[in-house]
Design a protein around this motif. Structure first.
Motif, short mmCIF file in Angstrom:
data_model
loop_
_atom_site.label_atom_id
_atom_site.label_comp_id
_atom_site.label_asym_id
_atom_site.label_seq_id
_atom_site.Cartn_x
_atom_site.Cartn_y
_atom_site.Cartn_z
N ARG A 1 1.20 -1.40 -0.04
CA ARG A 1 0.33 0.19 0.08
C ARG A 1 0.91 1.25 0.12
N VAL A 2 0.33 2.30 -0.43
CA VAL A 2 0.99 3.94 -0.93
C VAL A 2 0.59 4.46 0.66
N ILE A 3 1.97 4.62 1.57
CA ILE A 3 2.26 4.91 3.07
C ILE A 3 2.13 6.35 3.17
N SER A 4 3.07 6.88 2.24
CA SER A 4 3.42 8.54 2.34
C SER A 4 3.67 8.91 1.01
N LEU A 5 3.12 10.43 0.96
CA LEU A 5 3.41 11.31 -0.66
C LEU A 5 4.39 12.70 0.07
N ASN A 6 5.32 12.87 -1.14
CA ASN A 6 6.04 13.85 -0.56
C ASN A 6 6.50 14.41 -1.17
N HIS B 1 1.09 10.08 5.11
CA HIS B 1 1.53 11.85 5.48
C HIS B 1 1.16 12.01 4.07
N ILE B 2 0.76 12.94 3.96
CA ILE B 2 0.08 13.96 2.12
C ILE B 2 1.46 15.62 2.99
N LEU B 3 2.27 14.78 2.40
CA LEU B 3 3.62 16.04 1.85
C LEU B 3 3.56 17.33 1.21
N LEU B 4 2.76 18.59 0.98
CA LEU B 4 2.58 18.54 -0.23
C LEU B 4 2.54 20.62 -0.92
N GLY B 5 3.61 20.63 0.19
CA GLY B 5 3.80 22.02 0.62
C GLY B 5 4.17 22.82 -0.62
N ASN B 6 4.74 23.82 -0.77
CA ASN B 6 5.19 25.03 -1.21
C ASN B 6 5.99 24.42 -2.67
N ASN B 7 4.13 24.40 -3.27
CA ASN B 7 4.19 24.02 -4.98
C ASN B 7 3.07 25.09 -5.09
N LYS B 8 2.41 24.68 -6.16
CA LYS B 8 1.19 25.58 -6.84
C LYS B 8 0.15 24.50 -7.19
N LEU B 9 -0.31 23.83 -6.07
CA LEU B 9 -1.57 23.43 -6.55
C LEU B 9 -2.76 24.15 -6.61
N LEU C 1 -9.62 9.05 5.11
CA LEU C 1 -7.96 8.37 5.52
C LEU C 1 -7.70 8.50 6.57
N LYS C 2 -8.33 7.40 7.54
CA LYS C 2 -8.53 6.79 8.90
C LYS C 2 -7.06 6.66 9.30
N GLU C 3 -6.00 6.67 8.99
CA GLU C 3 -5.09 6.32 9.01
C GLU C 3 -3.67 7.54 8.70
N LEU C 4 -4.08 8.51 8.13
CA LEU C 4 -3.70 9.90 8.23
C LEU C 4 -2.61 11.11 9.50
N ILE C 5 -1.92 11.35 9.42
CA ILE C 5 -0.96 11.62 10.43
C ILE C 5 -0.65 13.00 10.68
N SER D 1 -2.80 14.67 13.65
CA SER D 1 -1.56 15.51 14.73
C SER D 1 -0.87 16.68 14.02
N GLU D 2 -0.96 17.23 12.53
CA GLU D 2 -0.76 18.07 11.83
C GLU D 2 -1.33 18.47 10.72
N LEU D 3 -1.90 19.65 10.24
CA LEU D 3 -2.05 20.55 9.68
C LEU D 3 -2.28 21.88 9.54
N PHE D 4 -1.07 21.73 8.12
CA PHE D 4 -0.46 22.69 7.61
C PHE D 4 -1.44 23.28 6.03
N LEU D 5 -1.92 24.79 6.06
CA LEU D 5 -3.30 24.90 5.21
C LEU D 5 -2.58 26.51 4.81
N GLN D 6 -1.48 27.28 5.69
CA GLN D 6 -1.81 29.01 5.49
C GLN D 6 -0.80 28.75 3.87
N ASN D 7 -0.95 29.88 3.65
CA ASN D 7 -0.83 30.86 2.74
C ASN D 7 -1.59 29.50 1.79
#
Length: 564
Positions: free
Chosen positions: A455-460, A482-490, A500-504, A528-534
């Motif tokens: 299974r896929v467990i992380s996107l960075n 983990h979904i780590l897609l910060g600092n892009n142009k999405l 996504l019950k396992e999402l941290i 446990s981490e939610l970063f949505l700024q900017n």
């Protein structure tokens, strides 16, 4: 179409590569089984061909890698590879007598990519013969061919090493017979610890095989890789489309039989030694063979000078890794039928009985074993029986290694990742093929579980400069931590991800997302981490987020929430 009888196992052969391919691991399969005698049956099967000019072409893909336009070889047209791959560079070169398909190649200088994949549409469950061809030609000026891996779907297929063939002015090919597990099949190259320069490829062929071929192999678990396929007693110039042409694809002999004589485009490489070569005086109806070998392979054979002599061959000629193999030997009595005259003999391989008291007829037959242990050099002996009035004869033979498949990422994850790749304007170049497998060659930024269920467990993809949107299918990646897609142009809305019950960790900061935060995000118990700024998010902040304990949440600056 009738299936073979249950106690018989139809075998098909794959072309012999110039060198024995390097194997990544030894496959252990159940104990050796006795060979079966397979007499030709009176069953007519349609040829798998498509009309193309003067000569029909085999069903599948003939791809001239690195070419910018169609390439003609005889009456067959090869397609350029641009529609099958989105990475790599092209180059061309010329040399006297070089086949047109060897005059171009695609190479892959990007050292950051974990693999470089061709993606081809296939029929799910269909059986395919895949052939890759490599002609180095010193395209990079280094004078030393690179060594690298080749991968098919989630299986590390072999190591590509063309050094010896390059020193002889030859090209190298590899083959595998495999069943398609989805609607697409990926054929990939990848760097390994021995790779010091850019991997490359000259040609790629993917041909559809009838279901009856190789049907004794469980293709849900195994594939078959070519070790040898030879036409004994044959020598001369290359034969393609009934016309002699120069070909740099073959190491030891220059004649081969392939398409259109073999409708499945298998390569039958010539083999001669000190034994007498004989020709046949009777015809064989190949349509009555389960494996449908070409009639040309029955026109010649190796035999002995005296009827009492043993026909002793070292074949295949190279050392084989200790493993289990699929072996088929083809025979036909070349004499006109006559009463009280027999050509009978027993067969042994490395002094183990393979088949006893074989009586060869003019109509031909094949003896085979679908699971035979070999290691090192292989000695084949054909010993005449006391009542035989003529010596042993051998027309053709094939050896295929049985390979354990490397598995496949869970289908729903594959579909979701493919949808995500399509939704991104500029995904990483190696986002093609299986997202997770083989281990060590997952997509850039993708981490996966190990074991039987992958299974896929992380996107960075933080700071990758990617643009596009997040599709709703991302919610099918239910093992994500983990979904780590910060600092892009999405851009676009954040999709519903309540599954996504396992999402941290969810990092989407410094992008261009708009719309509201899905209310279900606050219900993700492990978050446990939610970063949505900017971003450009609006609306109200879900109360479940504001009251959630143990959550590191960053929503500002840069958004336009109600009350903020």
């Amino acid at each position: 179409m009738p299936a073979p009888a249950s106690n018989l196992e139809a075998k098909q052969q794959t072309p012999a590569s110039l060198l024995i391919p390097a194997w990544c691991r030894t496959i252990r399969i159940p104990s050796m089984r006795p060979p079966r005698l397979f007499l030709f049956l009176s069953v007519l099967w349609p040829l798998i061909t498509l009309p193309l000019g003067a000569v029909p072409a085999p069903i599948g893909f003939l791809i001239d890698c690195g070419a910018s336009e169609e390439t003609k070889v005889g009456d067959i047209t090869w397609a350029p590879d641009d529609g099958f791959i989105n990475t790599g560079n092209k180059t061309t070169f010329d040399a006297p007598g070089l086949l047109p398909t060897l005059k171009s190649l695609r190479f892959f200088p990007d050292t950051s990519a974990r693999k470089y994949c061709y993606l081809l549409p296939v029929v799910r469950g269909g059986k395919y013969l895949v052939r890759t061809t490599y002609y180095y030609g010193n395209f990079d000026g280094r004078g030393r061919p690179p060594v690298f891996d080749q991968i098919i779907d989630g299986t590390r297929w072999s190591v590509v090493n063309t050094t010896v063939d390059y020193s002889r002015g030859l090209s190298t090919f590899y083959e595998i017979i495999i069943a398609a597990t989805g609607k697409t099949m990926s054929v990939c190259l990848a760097r390994n610890d021995q790779t010091v320069s850019s991997p490359f490829i000259s040609a790629l062929e993917v041909g559809y095989l009838e279901t009856s071929l190789y049907n004794s192999t469980d293709f849900s678990k195994y594939a078959l890789t070519t070790v040898a396929r030879h036409n004994f007693g044959q020598s001369g110039n290359i034969v393609r489309n009934k016309k002699p042409v120069l070909d740099l694809c073959y190491s030891y002999h220059s004649l081969q039989t392939s398409f259109p004589d073999d409708p499945f485009n298998r390569y039958w490489v010539p083999f001669t030694d000190s034994h007498p070569a004989i020709t046949s005086k009777s015809n064989v109806s190949v349509l009555e063979f389960w494996n449908k070998p070409p009639a040309l392979v029955f026109e010649t054979a190796l035999s002995t000078k005296q009827s009492s002599d043993v026909l002793h061959l070292q074949w295949p000629e190279a050392y084989l890794p200790s493993s289990n193999y699929y072996i088929a030997l083809y025979f036909q009595d070349n004499r006109a039928p006559a009463p009280n005259h027999w050509r009978s003999f027993s067969i042994s391989i490395n002094d183990k009985n393979f088949y006893s008291n074989l009586n060869v007829s003019t109509s031909g037959l094949v003896v085979y074993a679908n699971n035979w242990s070999l290691s090192g050099l292989t000695q084949i002996k054909l010993t005449p029986t006391p009542e035989s009035t003529f010596g042993p004869v051998l027309n053709a033979g094939e050896v295929l290694q049985i390979r354990l498949l490397g598995g496949r990422t869970v289908t729903r994850d594959v579909v979701a990742m493919q949808e995500l790749a399509r939704a991104l304007d500029n995904p990483p170049f190696d986002w093609s093929g299986d997202p997770c497998l083989p281990h060590g060659n997952s997509w850039t930024g993708v981490s996966c579980t190990e074991g039987d269920i992958v299974r896929v467990i992380s996107l960075n993809l933080t700071n990758f400069g990617i643009s596009g949107s997040l599709p709703s299918k991302i919610a099918d990646l239910t093992a994500l931590n983990h979904i780590l897609l910060g600092n892009n142009k999405l851009s676009g809305p954040i999709p519903e991800i309540s599954s996504l019950k396992e999402l941290i960790s969810l990092h989407l900061e410094n992008n261009q997302f708009d719309g509201q935060i899905p209310s279900s995000v606050g219900d993700l118990v492990n978050l446990s981490e939610l970063f949505l700024q900017n971003n450009n998010l609006t609306g109200s902040i879900p109360k479940s987020l504001l009251s959630k304990t143990g959550l590191d949440i960053q929503l500002s600056p840069g958004n336009h929430f109600d009350g903020m």
